[in-house]
Design a protein around this motif. Sequence first.
Motif, short mmCIF file in Angstrom:
data_model
loop_
_atom_site.label_atom_id
_atom_site.label_comp_id
_atom_site.label_asym_id
_atom_site.label_seq_id
_atom_site.Cartn_x
_atom_site.Cartn_y
_atom_site.Cartn_z
N VAL A 292 0.85 -1.20 0.00
CA VAL A 292 0.00 0.00 0.00
C VAL A 292 0.88 1.24 0.00
CG1 VAL A 292 -1.67 1.33 1.36
CG2 VAL A 292 -1.95 -1.13 1.13
N LEU A 293 1.92 1.22 0.83
CA LEU A 293 2.81 2.39 0.91
C LEU A 293 3.53 2.65 -0.41
CD1 LEU A 293 4.44 1.89 4.41
CD2 LEU A 293 2.81 3.63 3.78
N ARG A 294 3.91 1.57 -1.07
CA ARG A 294 4.61 1.71 -2.36
C ARG A 294 3.67 2.14 -3.47
NH1 ARG A 294 9.24 -1.94 -3.59
NH2 ARG A 294 10.13 -2.67 -1.64
N GLY A 295 2.37 2.00 -3.23
CA GLY A 295 1.41 2.36 -4.27
C GLY A 295 1.09 1.20 -5.19
N GLY B 281 -7.26 1.74 3.68
CA GLY B 281 -5.96 1.98 3.05
C GLY B 281 -5.37 3.31 3.49
N SER B 282 -6.20 4.36 3.53
CA SER B 282 -5.66 5.67 3.92
C SER B 282 -5.32 5.70 5.41
CB SER B 282 -6.63 6.79 3.55
OG SER B 282 -7.78 6.70 4.33
N VAL B 283 -6.10 5.00 6.23
CA VAL B 283 -5.76 4.94 7.66
C VAL B 283 -4.44 4.17 7.84
CG1 VAL B 283 -6.47 4.06 9.93
CG2 VAL B 283 -8.14 5.15 8.46
N ALA B 284 -4.25 3.12 7.01
CA ALA B 284 -3.01 2.34 7.09
C ALA B 284 -1.80 3.23 6.76
CB ALA B 284 -3.07 1.15 6.14
N VAL B 285 -1.94 4.06 5.74
CA VAL B 285 -0.84 4.99 5.40
C VAL B 285 -0.62 5.97 6.55
CG1 VAL B 285 -0.18 6.88 3.85
CG2 VAL B 285 -1.15 4.78 2.91
N GLY C 217 -1.76 12.55 9.37
CA GLY C 217 -3.13 12.62 8.85
C GLY C 217 -3.16 13.24 7.46
N MET C 218 -2.38 14.30 7.27
CA MET C 218 -2.35 14.95 5.95
C MET C 218 -1.85 14.00 4.88
SD MET C 218 -1.01 18.68 7.15
CE MET C 218 -0.39 19.18 5.58
N LEU C 219 -0.83 13.19 5.22
CA LEU C 219 -0.31 12.24 4.23
C LEU C 219 -1.34 11.14 3.95
CD1 LEU C 219 3.38 12.08 5.36
CD2 LEU C 219 2.54 12.89 3.18
N PHE D 127 -4.59 11.52 4.10
CA PHE D 127 -5.62 12.12 3.25
C PHE D 127 -5.12 12.32 1.82
CE2 PHE D 127 -7.73 14.19 7.18
CZ PHE D 127 -8.52 13.07 7.35
N GLY D 128 -3.84 12.66 1.70
CA GLY D 128 -3.26 12.79 0.36
C GLY D 128 -3.35 11.48 -0.40
N PHE D 129 -3.04 10.39 0.30
CA PHE D 129 -3.16 9.06 -0.29
C PHE D 129 -4.61 8.80 -0.70
CE2 PHE D 129 -4.52 4.72 0.44
CZ PHE D 129 -3.66 3.99 -0.35
N MET D 130 -5.53 9.17 0.18
CA MET D 130 -6.94 8.90 -0.09
C MET D 130 -7.42 9.65 -1.34
SD MET D 130 -10.22 9.69 2.29
CE MET D 130 -10.46 8.14 3.11
N LEU D 131 -7.05 10.91 -1.45
CA LEU D 131 -7.48 11.70 -2.61
C LEU D 131 -6.93 11.14 -3.91
CD1 LEU D 131 -7.40 15.43 -1.49
CD2 LEU D 131 -9.36 14.05 -2.08
N ARG D 132 -5.68 10.72 -3.85
CA ARG D 132 -5.06 10.20 -5.07
C ARG D 132 -5.71 8.87 -5.48
NH1 ARG D 132 0.88 8.22 -6.79
NH2 ARG D 132 0.26 7.94 -8.94
N THR D 133 -5.89 8.01 -4.49
CA THR D 133 -6.49 6.71 -4.80
C THR D 133 -7.94 6.88 -5.25
OG1 THR D 133 -5.07 5.81 -3.08
CG2 THR D 133 -6.76 4.36 -3.93
#
Lengths: 223, 280
Positions: free
Chosen positions: B11-14, B109-113, B150-152, B154-160
Amino acid sequence: MNGLWVHIDEILRCRQTAQSRPARAVLLSMIACIVTFGMVYGAVMGSFGGIGGQRLWQAIYSALKVPLLLVGTSLIAWPSFFVLNTLAGLRGDFVRATTALMAAQAGLAIVLASLAPLTIVWYASSSDYGDALRFNGVMFAIACLAGQWLLRDHYRVLIEGDPRHRRMFWIWLGLYVFVAIQMAWVLRPFVGDPNAPVEFLRREKWGNAYLVVVRLIYEALVH
Amino acid sequence: MKPWWRDLDRVLRGEATSLDANGEGRLGLPLDRLLLAILLMTMAYGVCMGFYAGFREGGPVVAQWLAVTAKVPCLFFLTLVVTFPSLYVFNALVGSRLTLAAVFELVVGSVAVNVAVLASLGPIVAFFSVSTTSYPFILLLNVLVFLLSGMLGFGFMLRTLGRMIAPRPECIAQQQCDSRHDSLAETECPPEGSEEPSTPVKARLVEEPGSIGGLRGCLLEWRVRTVFACWMMVSTLVCAQMAWVLRPFLGKPSEPFQWFCARESNFFAAVWEAFRTLLM
């Protein structure tokens, strides 16, 4: 001995990332450099009040504390740097990035050790504790600038490959400086006041470097 | 490598959220293992946070250390329980094609990040907790660390989310062809039924590796994105208030250990008070 000088030369000329040795061996040799040269400067730094009697312990303590400062700070900041690199999609380059970071640390330690003779001359010329603190501050500042210069050079190759490494470079500097300032505060005294008893760490409360700075600024502005 | 760690790493690697992986509108994340990873990471951060109580002057407060180790996972899971239903309902109300399972996967996924970044900052927090006696400083440092992670997340969430709600390649290709049919040469369009998008479409779908970079040229559904943006603000507020309800996490050195405090004031007033005290 010849191998050691070749290794030092490679670090200072930023040739580490280009060589074909295994990454583990390169990293271990760099850590050895940080410990060795950090100890050299630390021993000199702690010899302000001489090395006779109890004062010898201050030199030994400082010799232990300088490598601890450099390696400890990197170890504490490294996990978050790892996760942020992974998140940014730069995991493939992470070994090279870590090698670059350690090369910069090793370079910093080498520069510090090269400045040790100047510190000895200063100690021989002045007995003022405050001046000794300030002089060592300047030496560390010079070594840090040199270390950053090396890091920038090592990172240049990575940034050419992927510009996102530039962001990671600044993130590392931010993390490292944030932790290093507090680490240096916790590990003081490095020079050791000749009129105070020798001790590894201050017995008083450790406190917080940032709070001291904030309060100083606040008092300067308010009063 | 442990399975939960491997999945978190993907997940972290995308890799787990790449275009190839979510072609069906789902991410296909192994939720059980990711939830386990979230539990372990939050506990790890709780342990780091507990260093403040563990290395207190006058001896360690072991009960506080244990309490914070248990409370950090509770903070995340309770916030998830409180905010997830409204996210799904509003997501469905605006006509998104994301299913309940897809929305849950995205949130997990975003909570995991989020918690992975949080745990990675744990050693820094632990170091400052051991070396600092100032309660306001440690409180503000923890708030800052939670905010950054949290910002990171959310950033992951928006992108996904962008990947999940972006029109599928064949739809874009068909749309392009439909609009250009009358004016451009028909030979440029892929034949009907072809799964291969045209070259410009391919170019628009080129993505950067990683999970928080930018996905160029994706057409996001504005309404869904607005719902998620609102949810992010709401969940931040809920998380902050949940932290206030579950306090004390650090435990004030001047007060004896207690599992929970009485209801009074609020999170933001306490943070402001800590900031004010820091300067005084």
